[in-house]
Write a protein that holds these residues in place. Structure first.
Motif, PDB file in Angstrom:
ATOM      1  N   VAL A  31       0.830  -1.209   0.000  1.00  0.00           N
ATOM      2  CA  VAL A  31       0.000   0.000   0.000  1.00  0.00           C
ATOM      3  C   VAL A  31       0.865   1.260   0.000  1.00  0.00           C
ATOM      4  N   GLU A  32       1.957   1.253   0.768  1.00  0.00           N
ATOM      5  CA  GLU A  32       2.802   2.448   0.876  1.00  0.00           C
ATOM      6  C   GLU A  32       3.684   2.675  -0.342  1.00  0.00           C
ATOM      7  N   TYR A  33       4.270   1.613  -0.885  1.00  0.00           N
ATOM      8  CA  TYR A  33       5.275   1.762  -1.935  1.00  0.00           C
ATOM      9  C   TYR A  33       4.870   1.157  -3.275  1.00  0.00           C
ATOM     10  N   GLY A  34       3.702   0.540  -3.328  1.00  0.00           N
ATOM     11  CA  GLY A  34       3.290  -0.152  -4.533  1.00  0.00           C
ATOM     12  C   GLY A  34       3.050   0.776  -5.710  1.00  0.00           C
ATOM     13  N   GLU A  35       3.192   0.213  -6.876  1.00  0.00           N
ATOM     14  CA  GLU A  35       2.916   0.945  -8.107  1.00  0.00           C
ATOM     15  C   GLU A  35       1.695   0.327  -8.765  1.00  0.00           C
ATOM     16  N   ARG A  36       0.937   1.172  -9.426  1.00  0.00           N
ATOM     17  CA  ARG A  36      -0.297   0.733 -10.075  1.00  0.00           C
ATOM     18  C   ARG A  36      -0.080   0.540 -11.572  1.00  0.00           C
ATOM     19  N   THR A  37      -0.751  -0.479 -12.091  1.00  0.00           N
ATOM     20  CA  THR A  37      -0.760  -0.730 -13.529  1.00  0.00           C
ATOM     21  C   THR A  37      -2.050  -1.469 -13.849  1.00  0.00           C
ATOM     22  N   ARG A  38      -2.201  -1.853 -15.085  1.00  0.00           N
ATOM     23  CA  ARG A  38      -3.363  -2.639 -15.512  1.00  0.00           C
ATOM     24  C   ARG A  38      -2.869  -4.006 -15.965  1.00  0.00           C
ATOM     25  N   GLY A  39      -3.604  -5.019 -15.589  1.00  0.00           N
ATOM     26  CA  GLY A  39      -3.313  -6.369 -16.044  1.00  0.00           C
ATOM     27  C   GLY A  39      -4.402  -6.836 -16.979  1.00  0.00           C
ATOM     28  N   THR A  40      -4.117  -7.869 -17.730  1.00  0.00           N
ATOM     29  CA  THR A  40      -5.088  -8.422 -18.674  1.00  0.00           C
ATOM     30  C   THR A  40      -5.261  -9.911 -18.402  1.00  0.00           C
ATOM     31  N   VAL A  41      -6.502 -10.368 -18.464  1.00  0.00           N
ATOM     32  CA  VAL A  41      -6.786 -11.799 -18.362  1.00  0.00           C
ATOM     33  C   VAL A  41      -6.499 -12.391 -19.737  1.00  0.00           C
ATOM     34  N   VAL A  42      -5.501 -13.281 -19.790  1.00  0.00           N
ATOM     35  CA  VAL A  42      -5.082 -13.825 -21.090  1.00  0.00           C
ATOM     36  C   VAL A  42      -5.580 -15.249 -21.338  1.00  0.00           C
ATOM     37  N   ALA A  43      -6.036 -15.931 -20.287  1.00  0.00           N
ATOM     38  CA  ALA A  43      -6.546 -17.297 -20.466  1.00  0.00           C
ATOM     39  C   ALA A  43      -7.402 -17.677 -19.268  1.00  0.00           C
ATOM     40  N   ILE A  44      -8.304 -18.613 -19.500  1.00  0.00           N
ATOM     41  CA  ILE A  44      -9.152 -19.171 -18.440  1.00  0.00           C
ATOM     42  C   ILE A  44      -9.022 -20.688 -18.501  1.00  0.00           C
ATOM     43  N   GLN A  45      -8.864 -21.314 -17.333  1.00  0.00           N
ATOM     44  CA  GLN A  45      -8.816 -22.772 -17.245  1.00  0.00           C
ATOM     45  C   GLN A  45      -9.912 -23.226 -16.303  1.00  0.00           C
ATOM     46  N   GLY A  46     -10.522 -24.339 -16.570  1.00  0.00           N
ATOM     47  CA  GLY A  46     -11.550 -24.878 -15.696  1.00  0.00           C
ATOM     48  C   GLY A  46     -12.934 -24.361 -16.051  1.00  0.00           C
ATOM     49  N   GLN A  47     -13.904 -24.777 -15.216  1.00  0.00           N
ATOM     50  CA  GLN A  47     -15.292 -24.401 -15.456  1.00  0.00           C
ATOM     51  C   GLN A  47     -15.967 -24.025 -14.157  1.00  0.00           C
ATOM     52  N   GLY A  48     -17.039 -23.261 -14.273  1.00  0.00           N
ATOM     53  CA  GLY A  48     -17.849 -22.904 -13.109  1.00  0.00           C
ATOM     54  C   GLY A  48     -17.057 -22.122 -12.076  1.00  0.00           C
ATOM     55  N   ASP A  49     -17.244 -22.483 -10.805  1.00  0.00           N
ATOM     56  CA  ASP A  49     -16.577 -21.788  -9.702  1.00  0.00           C
ATOM     57  C   ASP A  49     -15.118 -22.190  -9.539  1.00  0.00           C
ATOM     58  N   ASP A  50     -14.681 -23.233 -10.214  1.00  0.00           N
ATOM     59  CA  ASP A  50     -13.302 -23.713 -10.095  1.00  0.00           C
ATOM     60  C   ASP A  50     -12.436 -23.232 -11.246  1.00  0.00           C
ATOM     61  N   ARG A  51     -12.641 -22.000 -11.660  1.00  0.00           N
ATOM     62  CA  ARG A  51     -11.895 -21.468 -12.803  1.00  0.00           C
ATOM     63  C   ARG A  51     -10.639 -20.746 -12.338  1.00  0.00           C
ATOM     64  N   LEU A  52      -9.590 -20.930 -13.102  1.00  0.00           N
ATOM     65  CA  LEU A  52      -8.338 -20.211 -12.894  1.00  0.00           C
ATOM     66  C   LEU A  52      -8.164 -19.226 -14.037  1.00  0.00           C
ATOM     67  N   ALA A  53      -7.848 -18.001 -13.696  1.00  0.00           N
ATOM     68  CA  ALA A  53      -7.590 -16.984 -14.710  1.00  0.00           C
ATOM     69  C   ALA A  53      -6.087 -16.732 -14.767  1.00  0.00           C
ATOM     70  N   TYR A  94       1.420  -3.513  -7.407  1.00  0.00           N
ATOM     71  CA  TYR A  94       2.555  -4.428  -7.227  1.00  0.00           C
ATOM     72  C   TYR A  94       3.708  -3.741  -6.497  1.00  0.00           C
ATOM     73  N   ASP A  95       4.547  -4.549  -5.888  1.00  0.00           N
ATOM     74  CA  ASP A  95       5.727  -4.080  -5.179  1.00  0.00           C
ATOM     75  C   ASP A  95       6.856  -3.946  -6.194  1.00  0.00           C
ATOM     76  N   PRO A  96       7.373  -2.722  -6.439  1.00  0.00           N
ATOM     77  CA  PRO A  96       8.418  -2.574  -7.449  1.00  0.00           C
ATOM     78  C   PRO A  96       9.709  -3.322  -7.095  1.00  0.00           C
ATOM     79  N   ALA A  97       9.960  -3.567  -5.819  1.00  0.00           N
ATOM     80  CA  ALA A  97      11.154  -4.316  -5.424  1.00  0.00           C
ATOM     81  C   ALA A  97      10.995  -5.812  -5.703  1.00  0.00           C
TER      82      ALA A  97
END
Length: 126
Positions: free
Chosen positions: A35-57, A88-91
Motif C-alpha cells: 500500500v505504501e510503496y506499490g505501483e499501479r498498472t493494468r493487467g489483462t486476463v489472457v486465459a481461463i482454465q476450468g469451469q464454473g466456480d473452479d476457474r483459474l484466470a 505491485y511491489d516494485p522491489a
C-alpha cells in the motif's frame, strides 16, 4: 490411553498458534509495504482454465521496468480480455494484489493464532 499427553497437545497448539500469528504479521507487513510503496498498472486476463466456480484466470501485467509478470488466480467472474487493476511491489513485482488488496487475510491469521495461543496456555495451566 491417549497417544499424546495433554502437555504435548497444548505445546503443539501453542506452536501452531505462534506460527499463525507470525504468518499474519508477515502478511500485514507485506500488505503495508504494498500500500505504501506499490505501483499501479493494468493487467489483462489472457486465459481461463476450468469451469464454473473452479476457474483459474491467467493474469499478465508489465511493470514500469518492462518486466512481464504472469500468474494464475482463482476468480470465476473473469473472461479472457478483461482488464484488472494491479498494485505491485516494485522491489518484488511478483508480490501484487488485484485491485487494492485486502487486510482480511492477516487479521484472520493473527486472530485465529491468538485464540490458539490463549487456548493452549489455558490447557497448560488448568
Amino acid at each position: 490411553m491417549p497417544l499424546v499427553s495433554p502437555t504435548a497437545d497444548a505445546a503443539l497448539l501453542l506452536l501452531l498458534g505462534v506460527t499463525l500469528v507470525a504468518a499474519g504479521q508477515l502478511s500485514r507487513r507485506r500488505y503495508t509495504r504494498l500500500v505504501e510503496y506499490g505501483e499501479r498498472t493494468r493487467g489483462t486476463v489472457v486465459a481461463i482454465q476450468g469451469q464454473g466456480d473452479d476457474r483459474l484466470a491467467t493474469i499478465r501485467f508489465t511493470t514500469r521496468t518492462q518486466q512481464k509478470i504472469t500468474d494464475l488466480v482463482y476468480h470465476s467472474a473473469y473472461t479472457v480480455g478483461d482488464e484488472v487493476p494491479i498494485l505491485y511491489d516494485p522491489a518484488v513485482p511478483s508480490h501484487y494484489a488485484i485491485g487494492e488488496g485486502s487486510p482480511l487475510g492477516f487479521y484472520g491469521l493473527t486472530i485465529g493464532g491468538g485464540w490458539l495461543v490463549l487456548y493452549a496456555l489455558w490447557r497448560l495451566v488448568f
